[in-house]
Scaffold this active site. Sequence first.
Site, mmCIF file in Angstrom:
data_model
loop_
_atom_site.group_PDB
_atom_site.id
_atom_site.type_symbol
_atom_site.label_atom_id
_atom_site.label_comp_id
_atom_site.label_asym_id
_atom_site.label_seq_id
_atom_site.Cartn_x
_atom_site.Cartn_y
_atom_site.Cartn_z
ATOM 1 N N GLU A 191 0.835 -1.201 0.000
ATOM 2 C CA GLU A 191 0.000 0.000 0.000
ATOM 3 C C GLU A 191 0.874 1.257 0.000
ATOM 4 O OE1 GLU A 191 -3.609 1.965 2.685
ATOM 5 O OE2 GLU A 191 -2.085 0.724 3.660
ATOM 6 N N LYS A 208 -9.894 2.296 -1.966
ATOM 7 C CA LYS A 208 -9.962 1.934 -0.555
ATOM 8 C C LYS A 208 -11.293 2.423 -0.002
ATOM 9 C CE LYS A 208 -7.205 1.922 3.697
ATOM 10 N NZ LYS A 208 -5.917 2.314 4.318
ATOM 11 N N CYS A 216 -5.382 -2.751 3.005
ATOM 12 C CA CYS A 216 -5.042 -2.569 4.411
ATOM 13 C C CYS A 216 -6.264 -2.634 5.338
ATOM 14 C CB CYS A 216 -4.270 -1.261 4.584
ATOM 15 S SG CYS A 216 -3.399 -1.128 6.180
#
Length: 513
Positions: free
Chosen positions: A270, A345, A379
């Site tokens: 990331e 995300k 993440c």
Amino acid sequence: MSEKLDLTRFEKKMVIRNIEEKDIDKIIDLQKDCFPGMEPWKREHLISHLEHFPEGQFCAEFEGEIIGSCSSLLINFDEYDDRHTWQDITDDGYITNHNPDGLNMYGIEVMVHPKYRRMKIGHRLYEARKDLARRLNLKSIIIGGRIPNYHKYAEEMTAREYVEQVTRHQIYDPVLSFQLMNGFTLMRINPNYLPDDTASIKYATLMEWNNVDYLPQQTKRYYKSAFPVRICVIQYEMKKIYSFEEFANQVEYYVDVASDARSDFAVFPEIFTTQLMSFLEERSPSLAVQRITEYTEDYISLFTDLAVKYNVNIIGGSHFVEEEGKIYNIAYLFRRDGTIEKQYKLHITPNERKWWGISAGDQVRVFDTDCGKIAIQICYDIEFPELARIAADKGAKIIFTPFCTEDRQGYLRVRYCSQARAVENQIYTVISGTVGNLPQTENMDIQYAQSGIFAPSDFEFARDGIVGETNPNIEMVVIGDVDLEILRRQRQNGTVRQLKDRRRDIYHIQYKK
């Protein structure tokens, strides 16, 4: 002399075609009319059918109205228990067990509106299935058929006796009689096939139509011993650099390593492009992020070229991108055929909001690759189990999680959740993180990672569910093979079957997009 008749005034249009997403609500209404005592399809079921096997979903449209439909999937029937249930064979109606290389088409439903049952709609739908079976060179079509008149005779005869009398034309059953007339032969009778089917007392007849045009393949296509996918995970060190070219050289080195190992995927962490901040000399974190977005085209061009040049699919970590005045954290899939996909995300950490002003995306995407369907969850997203379940229901077999954490506690949240997702959804998960430090870069000072490839926990997989992992907190790669065929078989016959054994009668996950 009378005028010539305009024949178009008398024409009626009947079409058998594939179902499209715009038809879904009409299909659900049709099912309610056809089977008033049974639970109808949910919208997510039918969407899943179109995602997995659109060619096998047909409808009959008459004068613009949908009056009939049928659904099916491909399987290798030898891999299933003869006494299977409808839930077993359809993965609870989602057909995520559809096997594109299967030799048997399995029909899971046919329905015709009660007003139109004298127009041979069912026959037309069956013929559409047979044409598809011939076109795909399938061995047979198998169906689990209801016997809806059996409840009238259940007190005086067994299901087997009832079926025998229908077969000898001594009793009429609207479903079984129809199937026999359409060339299907009886294989066996399955109890407890469909719990809601009280008219059939939960029984079903397993029927088969054999494709006489079937040409056996030289290889045994019906039994795939393995479907290996090789993954190279890059644990990337964040250190000062002096140009984008230096960054590109480091990236190419690792892609070359992945390619030399004949990897199918190379996975970067990331926001590892924040390494570019080390030469931008911008002290304000929010302004530094805006500066990084100026390199978006260079980043995309670099990874697209590398994926094609080195013949490897690349999960390009993630990168900050400005779109319509907002900055997003976006992970890119660079396929080795040169095409590109992206996943925003969805869950933004308090840190990302405070320091960088990152905005959230709103779609869970699943991508087709030459190694099956995959998903990317960046993440923090892997810490929300709903997202992984949605991805699994959409057909994902591998979830890639690029991450960036500054301490062991943050890292363990990602790792533990990733391993939990592998068990819960019977999928492989992959985490790739950053290590090292950027001393002069605000909010990217320190990193902690131990990257890895994880599997479900069962006898077929690695003893501890770890396919491979790096050493903690040093720059390195780990390369491991995952087997999608073992995964598919384990979903059907594993010690436990988390996907199949879900209690959809008491809970479900609804994806609102």
